[in-house]
Design an enzyme around this catalytic site. Structure first.
Site, short mmCIF file in Angstrom:
data_model
loop_
_atom_site.label_atom_id
_atom_site.label_comp_id
_atom_site.label_asym_id
_atom_site.label_seq_id
_atom_site.Cartn_x
_atom_site.Cartn_y
_atom_site.Cartn_z
N CYS A 185 0.81 -1.23 0.00
CA CYS A 185 0.00 0.00 0.00
C CYS A 185 0.85 1.28 0.00
O CYS A 185 0.32 2.36 -0.26
CB CYS A 185 -0.96 0.03 1.19
SG CYS A 185 -2.14 -1.31 1.15
N HIS A 235 -3.23 7.44 2.68
CA HIS A 235 -3.66 6.13 2.19
C HIS A 235 -5.05 5.84 2.74
O HIS A 235 -5.32 6.08 3.91
CB HIS A 235 -2.65 5.06 2.65
CG HIS A 235 -3.09 3.68 2.32
ND1 HIS A 235 -3.52 3.33 1.06
CD2 HIS A 235 -3.19 2.56 3.08
CE1 HIS A 235 -3.85 2.05 1.06
NE2 HIS A 235 -3.67 1.56 2.28
N ASN A 254 -10.16 0.39 0.18
CA ASN A 254 -8.69 0.45 0.17
C ASN A 254 -8.21 -0.13 -1.16
O ASN A 254 -8.37 -1.33 -1.41
CB ASN A 254 -8.16 -0.36 1.36
CG ASN A 254 -6.65 -0.39 1.43
OD1 ASN A 254 -5.96 0.03 0.49
ND2 ASN A 254 -6.12 -0.88 2.54
#
Ligand code: COA
Length: 334
Positions: free
Chosen positions: A113, A251, A281
């Site tokens: 990520c 994020h 996500n």
């Protein structure tokens, strides 16, 4: 020499999956997912919407968004992904060919990520060193390809997407500082246990545990502490303070993590830019698609100082401080 942002685009798969739909096939609820994460919907790839395909579409959107007349060609393409089309080779050369960019430098990087922030730091260094004049970086992931559809602790959290940014050398400077870090001691917190060399040697080539696993609670705490550290570092490196920050683009993993970072930076809620409720996500894509959404909406404007920060498997973390360019970028999500 400075590094200028001249293009931005994103690609989102067509299939929309709501919390209500997931609640029909998993032991979960809209109420749990919304209150624990902030996610309401996410988009899932269909068969042909691979990492390379979403990257290609995001790349097209980014190329179209460039408004400055200039004849420089892109000489480098970086794809940040932990879900490549194939374990070997990298996805970037295929994307460069799909985009018709010619026989350019093209490679993948994997910081899960945190991938886009790692790619941004690398892109910045390649341009500042003179190795690259114009570069496209992508954050692209199809996490649904590695999730266990029966696992309520991971399946509802992720969506698929790709985001692309184009950078060029310039007298202007839009990347004021970058910072990245890692700690392999915690690799087990976010992992696909089998399918790599470790399991191939141990299991004689048979992969058993091929789905993505995340120790949510521990990741939650580490994500907060390392993203706080990262934003502090990029402010120090650029000689700026919290008061100088216009927007936070973190994020997009969990609204509760984002709220903590927002308070840490003394920002109002509307200065923390989100896409989580709509896309979930999306791993390496989460920062560029959130930027694209808010540039398109007109929230982000020239001169804005934006802190982007991420945390992911490895474990890895990082941040960058951006000054949004003066020229218009026609960012789009397609
Ligand atoms: N629906 C309903 N219940 C669920 C559920 C779901 N989708 N997922 C988990 N639960 C249950 C758990 O089984 C647990 O039940 P138990 O108490 O009976 O064991 C309970 O909810 C609490 O689970 P827990 O994991 O403690 O929840 P949480 O509040 O920590 O939220 C995450 C889980 C994953 C949303 C959260 O930890 C998180 O966002 N972590 C960080 C993710 C991140 O930053 N990732 C970045 C890198 S990808």
């Amino acid at each position: 020499m400075g590094v200028k942002i001249i293009g931005l685009g994103a690609s989102i798969p067509l299939k929309l999956v709501t919390n209500e739909e997931l609640s029909k096939v998993l032991d979960t609820s809209d109420e749990w997912i919304t209150t624990r994460t902030g996610i309401k919907r996410r988009h899932h790839s269909s068969l042909n919407e691979t990492t390379s395909y979403l990257s290609y579409k995001a790349g097209i959107a980014a190329l179209k968004s460039v408004t400055q007349a200039d004849d420089s060609d892109i000489d480098t393409l970086i794809v940040a992904t932990s879900t490549p089309d194939r374990r070997c080779p990298a996805t970037a050369p295929k994307v460069a060919t799909m985009l018709g960019l010619g026989k350019i430098r093209a490679f993948d990087i994997n910081a899960v990520c945190t991938g886009f922030v790692y790619a941004l730091e690398l892109a910045d260094a390649l341009i500042r060193s003179g190795k690259s004049r114009r570069l496209m970086l992508l954050g692209a992931d199809v996490f649904t390809s590695i999730l266990d559809k029966q696992d309520r602790t991971t399946y509802p959290l992720f969506g698929d997407a790709a985001g692309a940014m184009i950078l060029t050398n310039s007298d202007d400077d839009n990347i004021l500082s970058t910072y990245t870090g890692s700690d392999g001691e915690y690799e087990h917190l976010i992992t696909i246990p089998d399918g790599g060399t470790e399991s191939a040697l141990r299991l004689d080539g048979v992969s058993k545990n091929i789905f993505f696993k995340m120790a949510g609670k521990e990741v939650f705490l580490k994500a907060i502490s390392h993203m706080k550290e990262s934003v502090s570092e990029v402010l120090n490196l650029s000689g700026l303070t919290k008061e100088d920050v216009d927007y936070l683009v973190p994020h997009q993993a969990n609204k509760r993590i984002i709220d903590t970072l927002t308070q840490f930076l003394d920002l109002n809620e509307d200065q923390a830019l989100m896409s989580l409720e709509e896309y979930g996500n999306t791993s390496a894509a989460s920062i560029p698609i959130t930027l694209a959404r808010h540039v398109k909406a007109g929230t982000i404007n020239s001169g804005n100082k934006i802190v982007v920060t991420a945390f992911g498997g490895g474990i890895t973390w990082g941040a960058a401080l951006l000054r949004w360019p003066d020229e218009k970028i026609n960012a789009d999500l397609i």
